[in-house]
Design an enzyme around this catalytic site. Structure first.
Site, PDB file in Angstrom:
ATOM      1  N   ARG A 110       2.718   4.211   8.308  1.00  0.00           N
ATOM      2  CA  ARG A 110       2.335   3.483   9.516  1.00  0.00           C
ATOM      3  C   ARG A 110       1.310   2.414   9.205  1.00  0.00           C
ATOM      4  O   ARG A 110       0.461   2.585   8.345  1.00  0.00           O
ATOM      5  CB  ARG A 110       1.852   4.401  10.609  1.00  0.00           C
ATOM      6  CG  ARG A 110       0.666   5.239  10.231  1.00  0.00           C
ATOM      7  CD  ARG A 110       0.687   6.509  10.995  1.00  0.00           C
ATOM      8  NE  ARG A 110       1.226   7.510  10.103  1.00  0.00           N
ATOM      9  CZ  ARG A 110       0.983   8.781  10.184  1.00  0.00           C
ATOM     10  NH1 ARG A 110       0.243   9.251  11.132  1.00  0.00           N
ATOM     11  NH2 ARG A 110       1.484   9.620   9.343  1.00  0.00           N
TER      12      ARG A 110
ATOM     13  N   ASP B 215      -3.089   4.037  12.398  1.00  0.00           N
ATOM     14  CA  ASP B 215      -3.061   5.318  13.088  1.00  0.00           C
ATOM     15  C   ASP B 215      -4.474   5.592  13.580  1.00  0.00           C
ATOM     16  O   ASP B 215      -5.424   5.553  12.798  1.00  0.00           O
ATOM     17  CB  ASP B 215      -2.598   6.425  12.141  1.00  0.00           C
ATOM     18  CG  ASP B 215      -2.354   7.739  12.848  1.00  0.00           C
ATOM     19  OD1 ASP B 215      -1.915   7.722  14.008  1.00  0.00           O
ATOM     20  OD2 ASP B 215      -2.608   8.789  12.231  1.00  0.00           O
TER      21      ASP B 215
ATOM     22  N   ASP C 256      -6.694   8.385  15.833  1.00  0.00           N
ATOM     23  CA  ASP C 256      -6.675   9.716  16.420  1.00  0.00           C
ATOM     24  C   ASP C 256      -8.067  10.122  16.866  1.00  0.00           C
ATOM     25  O   ASP C 256      -9.040   9.948  16.121  1.00  0.00           O
ATOM     26  CB  ASP C 256      -6.191  10.758  15.400  1.00  0.00           C
ATOM     27  CG  ASP C 256      -4.716  10.631  15.078  1.00  0.00           C
ATOM     28  OD1 ASP C 256      -3.917  10.503  16.017  1.00  0.00           O
ATOM     29  OD2 ASP C 256      -4.369  10.670  13.883  1.00  0.00           O
TER      30      ASP C 256
ATOM     31  N   ARG D 275       1.721  -1.559  15.270  1.00  0.00           N
ATOM     32  CA  ARG D 275       2.337  -0.276  14.931  1.00  0.00           C
ATOM     33  C   ARG D 275       3.713  -0.182  15.561  1.00  0.00           C
ATOM     34  O   ARG D 275       3.910  -0.522  16.727  1.00  0.00           O
ATOM     35  CB  ARG D 275       1.468   0.891  15.393  1.00  0.00           C
ATOM     36  CG  ARG D 275       2.149   2.230  15.058  1.00  0.00           C
ATOM     37  CD  ARG D 275       1.255   3.405  15.139  1.00  0.00           C
ATOM     38  NE  ARG D 275       2.012   4.628  14.894  1.00  0.00           N
ATOM     39  CZ  ARG D 275       1.465   5.792  14.730  1.00  0.00           C
ATOM     40  NH1 ARG D 275       0.152   5.923  14.768  1.00  0.00           N
ATOM     41  NH2 ARG D 275       2.201   6.865  14.523  1.00  0.00           N
TER      42      ARG D 275
END
Length: 168
Positions: free
Chosen positions: A95, A98, A100, A86
């Protein structure tokens, strides 16, 4: 690095650059270092939200038992993203990967570095749909509504362009 009192964590994985499915598989494999994965959603292809002039995303979510507290987990996720390639990019922009933390048990944290539950879950079909696979009756820690209720409250076309890709 003991487990965190049996608190379940939900992590979103997304990619819209390069070999998206390979990126997701590599990320999920990397999560095993700090998460005992107990479930995974289907993989969904979703249209970008907020910044729409970019390729579609592949998204999924995993659930599991963390081997560390929320802040070290966030730091581990950021290191994993970098190790997978990344690069810094615009907010909500394209991207390679990712990762999260969506929810960490019932914890509610609001600092400059970490907000739990993750902000704006309730408006993001690309997050809610994978969570629906994992636990439709899970209650959002601050809103108090179930994932099913949150999905039902989204605009009628929230699932526009969404395709199930695989359950890899």
């Amino acid at each position: 690095m003991g487990q965190c009192d049996m608190e379940e964590v939900f992590i979103a994985i997304g990619s819209n650059l390069g070999d998206r499915l390979k990126n997701i598989v590599r990320a999920e494999r990397g999560l095993l270092e700090f998460l005992e994965i107990t479930g995974r959603s289907h993989v969904y292809e979703t249209l970008p939200q907020y910044v729409v002039n970019q390729p579609p995303f592949l998204n999924l979510a995993v659930r599991g038992m963390p081997k560390m507290e929320p802040r070290p987990l966030l730091e581990a996720l950021k290191r994993l993203e970098i190790s997978l390639g990344r690069q810094p990019s615009a907010r909500n922009g394209p991207r390679l990967i990712d990762l999260d933390i969506l929810c960490f048990g019932e914890r509610q944290i609001d600092t400059d570095e970490l907000t739990l539950p993750h902000p704006r879950i309730e408006e993001r079909y690309f997050v809610l749909r994978p969570l629906l696979d994992l636990n439709p009756n899970m209650r959002h820690p601050t809103i108090g509504k179930t994932i099913r209720q949150l999905v039902d409250e989204l605009p009628i076309d929230a699932d526009k362009g969404v395709k199930v890709i695989s359950d890899h």
